[in-house]
Design an enzyme around this catalytic site. Structure first.
Site, short mmCIF file in Angstrom:
data_model
loop_
_atom_site.label_atom_id
_atom_site.label_comp_id
_atom_site.label_asym_id
_atom_site.label_seq_id
_atom_site.Cartn_x
_atom_site.Cartn_y
_atom_site.Cartn_z
N ARG A 64 2.43 27.10 7.19
CA ARG A 64 3.48 26.13 6.83
C ARG A 64 2.87 24.74 6.61
O ARG A 64 3.34 24.00 5.74
CB ARG A 64 4.57 26.08 7.90
N GLU A 113 14.83 20.52 11.87
CA GLU A 113 13.44 20.05 11.79
C GLU A 113 13.18 18.92 10.80
O GLU A 113 12.39 18.02 11.08
CB GLU A 113 12.53 21.24 11.45
#
Length: 790
Positions: A307, A729
């Site tokens: 990621r 997030e």
């Protein structure tokens, strides 16, 4: 949807909310304790448990030999022992387990353990791990275009290195679990876990029994932030082993200092980069090499690195890009998931690059950011091949630059800095483009169980867990909206593996996306059944009264039945209605099932990690922040004077909860960027393991003026629940605006003619030394210029 309060808000503030440590079990409950390694790397040459076992009140002292199943807790790769065998690989590694009637008895037993070690060489820094080529897996690569050729022919090239630090989760509730034995092999596990299904699997594996013997129940967590996605499994496995050995309930709740010493953190990164650009600041190519500290075992480090690589572009288009990533093995606790899951580390690099390009060209970084945003029709494909759809970057930029009065304040700050020697202000704007979905594609699924009772009340179980983020509240709203009933008629129950099996972790900001759609599916199944029966009921009423009701006509059938405002009615004949509660009694009499399982899987995504290509994300969430910072160059102290945030939450499911997530995520991100510094000594001892040495943001650290808004009239173009967007997030990374605002203020020490040495976090020490070094460089440069001219 409505900004209703968090479903447990009153319980939180009154102290009535029940967490694992609050559970009333029975008089048989034992205290569990974990005995940990004092060495970062050592061979266990011998141990003797006999004296510890003889302490009054002690019911069990276990070592690896007492594990009936697999001595393994690795969530993906089996490289993490439940209890150490032959050697220890980090300080805080579990070696032995003790169960006793009191904590004091556990401590006495621990003192009587006899253990001999042979110390071995330890790797406790990322630099040493890189030097030793100590890796936890093969390197990964994403590449587009001819990077070497683009760099060779670029008008300008910059090279650099960036260090980003670790971060402690610092959830208010430490790792905790209660295990209660049932009949036969059964164990009920009450865990503070983000991932009940994985906790169930790990417990079953260490006990050597089937998963159907283990029920994991999670009512709520007192915070998690990723730290309980895999590492809550550890506490559950240890408690389950002691429960199995003693046949009595056992509770393990880690003391704060022990929790910090034993558990993994956000991965610290060392990143090397080279970037090519033209005279106008257009990015031409980037070569980025990411090195992360995985700790002693793999955990989720490979996915986190992935990621980080996927977000090393953040909001910017590169015609040519190469991103290579390595996860290194060190003798520290296995690092793990943390809010952003590698995204912050990747974004910090590209934001540093943008800032450096701007300084090199003597331009405002805001101009360079705008110039390089992903385009709407062209320049809109990421380095891994996904088209950036629903791009909100230009809208956010235009609105935020205006509402924050960026250009006006830039001029005012320049004037203030020119007249102040020791106090300097800085200003920065940074964007966020964050991909939403698990990059491990099969995890993008969720289940739900919805039960309707005769009195018209509804009980919902789903696979997501509540950790304070308001997921259960949103699910409650979804169920109420779908069934057309008031919110007080819906209750969301504890997450339980016997109700909804095979779930994914509540992570990747996808809790509401996945579970909301699963609940919607279950409600649709119920409504289909109910509508069929109600349409028949209305028609029967019509037939009975048709001879006396002149002009009456039959119901339009199932398709015309609607649910709203606690009623079920025929849209074609609104006078034909029945109260929802009354209808449910009727459904039971008519033998209609009022229980349904729902399921959802995210469509149209796929990612080939070997090729570094695909569509890993269902959609992107966007946001932008402007931060104004004041620093004291004589002490290194900083104050965030003002922050303006404009965030894209789609059509928010609950604006009040989403606003809290934006503000909270930003402040937690500020902590990572500024005050939260984790330090180990050369032997691998954690030096910052308590609130007096590890500084999370306090009230005084929050922006003095905090202006937060969500983008209006911006429903998600992807088919998500109610066209909402994930919000857990993405706001975290908006705090990079504070970090770069501090850098901008330091740069003012030398009138922006020289670039500061800078790292993350920007602690008081970093700010002070950076400002002092810049002052010395400026003085030296002036001296040289004077000497030459003289």
């Amino acid at each position: 949807m409505s900004p209703i309060p968090h479903e447990s808000a009153s319980l939180h503030v009154s102290g009535e909310a029940v967490y694992v440590d609050d559970m009333l079990v029975n008089e048989q409950l034992l205290v569990g304790r974990v005995v940990c390694s004092p060495h970062a790397h050592a061979k266990i040459t011998s141990f003797d448990l006999s004296d510890a076992k003889n302490v009054p009140g002690v019911h069990a002292v276990l070592c690896y030999k007492d594990i009936p199943g697999h001595n393994q807790m690795g969530p993906v790769i089996y490289d993490e022992l439940c209890l150490a065998h032959d050697e220890v690989t980090f300080i805080g590694q579990a070696m032995f387990l003790i169960a006793a009637e009191t904590e004091e008895q556990c401590l006495e037993a621990e003192r009587l353990l006899t253990i001999a070690y042979e110390p071995l060489e330890a790797i406790t820094t990322l630099e040493k791990a890189i030097e030793k080529k100590s890796l936890l897996g093969p390197p990964a690569k994403i590449e587009r275009g001819n990077v070497d050729d683009a760099l060779l022919h670029a008008p300008h090239v910059l090279q650099g290195e960036l260090k980003t630090g670790a971060q402690e989760h610092w959830y208010l509730e430490t790792q905790a679990c209660v295990c209660i034995p049932g009949e036969g092999k059964e164990i009920n596990v009450f865990s503070s876990s983000q991932n009940p299904t994985e906790t169930q699997a790990i417990v079953a594996e260490v006990l050597g029994i089937n998963k159907n013997e283990i029920v994991v129940d999670v009512r709520r967590m007192g915070g998690a932030f990723g730290g309980k996605e895999t590492q809550a499994n550890h506490t559950a496995a240890w408690a389950a082993l002691l429960c199995n050995a003693t046949k009595r309930p056992v509770k393990i709740r880690l003391f704060r200092d022990d929790d910090q010493k034993m558990t993994g953190k956000r991965h610290r990164f060392l990143t090397k980069y080279e970037v090519g650009f033209d005279n106008e600041g257009n990015l031409l190519a980037a070569d980025i090499e990411l090195h992360s500290d995985g700790g002693a075992a793999t955990d989720l480090s490979l996915a986190i690195l992935q990621r980080a690589m996927l977000h090393s572009d953040n909001a910017y288009y590169f015609p040519s890009a190469r991103v290579v990533g390595y996860v290194h093995k060190t003798n520290l606790p296995s690092n793990t998931a943390f809010r952003g899951f590698g995204g912050p580390q990747g974004m910090a690099v590209i934001e540093t690059i943008i800032d450096r390009v701007a300084r090199y060209l003597k331009k405002d970084a805001a101009e360079i950011r705008l110039k390089n945003f992903y385009g709407l029709e062209t320049n809109n494909v990421t380095h891994y091949g996904q088209v950036v759809e629903g791009n909100r970057l230009f809208t956010l930029y235009e609105q935020l630059m205006k509402s924050s009065e960026y250009n006006k304040r830039r001029e005012e700050i320049n004037a203030l800095n020119a007249s102040n020697e020791f106090y300097k202000k800085g200003l920065a704007i940074t964007p966020v483009k964050f991909g939403i979905s698990f990059t491990t594609s099969f995890l993008n699924q969720a289940g739900a169980l919805v039960n309707i009772y005769k009195d018209g009340t509804v009980l919902v179980n789903h696979g997501g867990t509540e950790m304070g983020q308001g997921l259960h509240t949103k699910i409650q709203q979804v169920a109420a909206s779908e069934l057309g009933i008031s919110i007080d008629r819906v209750k969301v129950n504890a997450t339980n593996t016997s109700k909804v099996p095979n779930t994914s972790a509540t992570a990747a900001s996808s809790g509401a996306d996945l579970n909301g759609m699963a609940v919607k599916n279950a409600c649709e199944i119920l409504k289909h059944r109910i509508s069929e029966a109600i349409a028949l009921h209305f028609n029967q009423q019509y037939n009975a009264s048709s001879h006396s009701a002149k002009g009456a006509s039959a119901s339009g059938g199932q398709s015309s039945i609607q649910f709203d405002n606690n009623y079920i009615f025929d849209a074609d004949h609104p006078e034909r209605r029945i109260a929802f509660a009354e209808a449910m009694t009727l459904m039971v009499l008519k033998q209609v099932s009022l229980s349904a399982q729902g399921f959802y899987k995210t469509p149209d995504i796929g990612w080939d990690k070997e090729k570094g290509f695909g569509k890993p994300f269902f959609y992107f969430a966007f946001g932008m922040a402007v931060a104004e910072v004041l620093i004291d160059t004589l002490t290194g102290d900083h104050t965030v004077l003002r922050t303006d945030i404009l965030h894209d939450a789609g059509a928010s499911l609950n604006p009040a909860i989403d606003m809290g997530q934006i503000e909270g995520g930003f402040v937690q991100g500020m902590g990572w960027c500024t005050t939260e510094e984790i330090k180990w000594d050369e032997n691998g001892n954690l030096l910052t393991h308590s609130p007096d040495t590890y500084k999370i943001p306090a009230v005084r650290n929050a922006p003095r003026e905090f202006r937060v808004a969500m983008l209006d009239a911006a429903p998600n173009i992807a088919q998500t629940i109610k066209q909402s967007k994930a919000v857990g997030e993405p706001p975290f990374m908006l705090a990079l605006s504070v970090w770069l605002g501090i850098k901008d203020a330091i740069s003012a020490v030398a009138n922006h003619e020289l670039e500061p040495e800078f790292s993350l976090p920007a602690t008081n020490e970093v700010i002070l030394l950076s400002a002092e070094n810049l002052r010395k460089q400026a003085a030296s440069t002036l001296h040289e210029a004077t000497t030459i001219s003289g």
